[in-house]
Design an enzyme around this catalytic site. Structure first.
Site, short mmCIF file in Angstrom:
data_model
loop_
_atom_site.label_atom_id
_atom_site.label_comp_id
_atom_site.label_asym_id
_atom_site.label_seq_id
_atom_site.Cartn_x
_atom_site.Cartn_y
_atom_site.Cartn_z
N SER A 39 -51.29 90.22 33.38
CA SER A 39 -50.17 90.62 34.24
C SER A 39 -48.98 91.09 33.41
CB SER A 39 -49.73 89.45 35.14
OG SER A 39 -49.21 88.39 34.35
N GLY A 40 -48.08 91.83 34.06
CA GLY A 40 -46.83 92.25 33.43
C GLY A 40 -46.99 92.99 32.13
N ASP A 88 -56.11 78.43 29.36
CA ASP A 88 -55.03 77.84 30.14
C ASP A 88 -54.11 77.12 29.17
OD1 ASP A 88 -53.32 76.50 31.79
OD2 ASP A 88 -54.86 75.40 32.90
N LEU A 89 -52.93 77.71 28.94
CA LEU A 89 -52.02 77.16 27.94
C LEU A 89 -51.34 75.87 28.38
CD1 LEU A 89 -50.44 80.39 26.45
CD2 LEU A 89 -51.67 78.63 25.18
N THR A 136 -51.60 77.62 15.72
CA THR A 136 -52.14 76.83 14.61
C THR A 136 -53.65 76.67 14.69
OG1 THR A 136 -51.81 74.70 15.73
CG2 THR A 136 -49.97 75.55 14.45
N SER A 160 -36.94 85.00 23.89
CA SER A 160 -36.02 85.58 24.86
C SER A 160 -34.59 85.37 24.38
CB SER A 160 -36.21 84.91 26.22
OG SER A 160 -35.15 85.21 27.09
N TYR A 182 -33.22 67.15 33.58
CA TYR A 182 -33.90 68.45 33.44
C TYR A 182 -33.14 69.56 34.14
CZ TYR A 182 -37.66 71.92 33.68
OH TYR A 182 -38.41 73.06 33.57
#
Length: 312
Positions: A39-40, A88-89, A136, A160, A182
């Site tokens: 995506s993107g 899947d990170l 790593t 960013s 948070y």
């Protein structure tokens, strides 16, 4: 800092596209992993790298979406070399499974593009630390590829300008999973600050190892892609109203990534922060080598403990 649209020292600007910054570059014989390539700007990065002859491995969470993107790219770039692999990170188990499966393919690895990211996401336990450790898991493959091919390897971390807006203390090591304090935007800033610090610590370690691999970070620019799905809906509408004046197109948004990954001007450059396909000045805090080492060690410790939990 240059004005929006004006060219920097590289000859490129915020208006330059990924195709423009890689014009004339021959990436034949190079192999790249691009995370978040379904995506993107991840799609455009994969497409342009393929266009330049790079064999691209698309590391994506949804392999069905990845397969569709691959199909679209091959239609546009006949002969493109593309593979789709699941990653899947948010799961250390998935990260290690991907690394193991990649090694079993026997493919070399010249370019590692850490493109996947979530903007202002709701509280997520330690996801950012897993993302940092992804690189790593592939260093050994990159090192052997660099030595055997006699070609420079490049690691590219997407960060960013939000790295400037982390918590006042920079990185909250003691409150990393504290829901009570948070802040989604501060936490996003913290994760992007860690992206830059991680690349800088990688640079230091790679130089000490004497291998021909660089590590840099970058700000792709403000692009209205589905990263914004975590925005407050009212804010999204407001941003959309001025988008055509200040936001980049997807081809422009992928430009700095492709520039840092492939352009000859970046040969030998490591530990730098790029914006609009030019070297830029990050927050002074990112030059804190002790903080960079602390982020590295903290991430390693946290992901190791998570891995133990997931296997139990």
């Amino acid at each position: 800092m240059w004005f929006f649209g004006s060219k920097g020292a590289s000859g490129f600007s915020s208006r330059s596209t990924a195709e423009e910054v890689t014009h004339g570059v021959d990436g034949t014989g190079l192999t790249a992993i691009v995370t978040g390539a379904s995506s993107g700007i991840g799609v455009e990065t994969a497409r342009v790298l393929s266009l330049r002859g790079v064999h691209v491995v698309m590391a994506v969470r949804n392999t069905d979406s990845g397969a569709k993107v691959k199909e679209d790219i091959v239609k546009q770039v006949p002969g493109a070399k593309l593979d789709v692999m699941e990653l899947d990170l948010s799961s250390m188990q998935s990260v290690r499974k991907f690394a193991s499966e990649y090694k079993s393919t026997g493919l070399p690895l010249n370019l590692l593009i850490n493109n996947a990211g979530i903007m202002a996401c709701p509280f997520m336990l330690s996801k950012d630390n897993i993302e940092l450790q992804f690189a790593t898991n592939h260093l050994d493959t990159m090192k052997s590829t660099s030595r055997e091919s006699k070609r420079e390897g490049r690691i590219v971390n997407l960060s960013s300008e939000a790295h400037r807006f982390s918590y006042p203390e920079g990185v909250r090591f003691d409150k990393i999973n504290d829901k009570s304090s948070y802040s989604s935007m501060r936490a996003y800033g913290q994760s992007k600050l860690c992206n830059v610090l991680h690349a800088n610590e990688l640079t230091k370690q790679l130089k000490e190892d004497g291998v021909n691999i660089t590590a840099n970070s970058l700000h792709p620019g403000a692009i209205m892609t589905n990263l914004g799905r975590y925005f407050n809906p009212y804010l999204a509408v407001a941003v959309g109203a001025v988008a055509k004046y200040i936001l980049k197109s997807v081809p422009q948004g992928a430009a700095t990534t492709c520039y840092v990954a492939l352009n000859p001007q970046v040969a030998g450059v490591s530990g730098e922060y790029f914006q609009d396909s030019n070297i830029a000045k990050p927050l002074p805090l990112v030059k804190d080598t002790e903080l960079a080492k602390k982020v590295w060690d903290f991430s390693t410790k946290l992901t190791d403990s998570q891995s133990g939990e997931s296997s139990s």
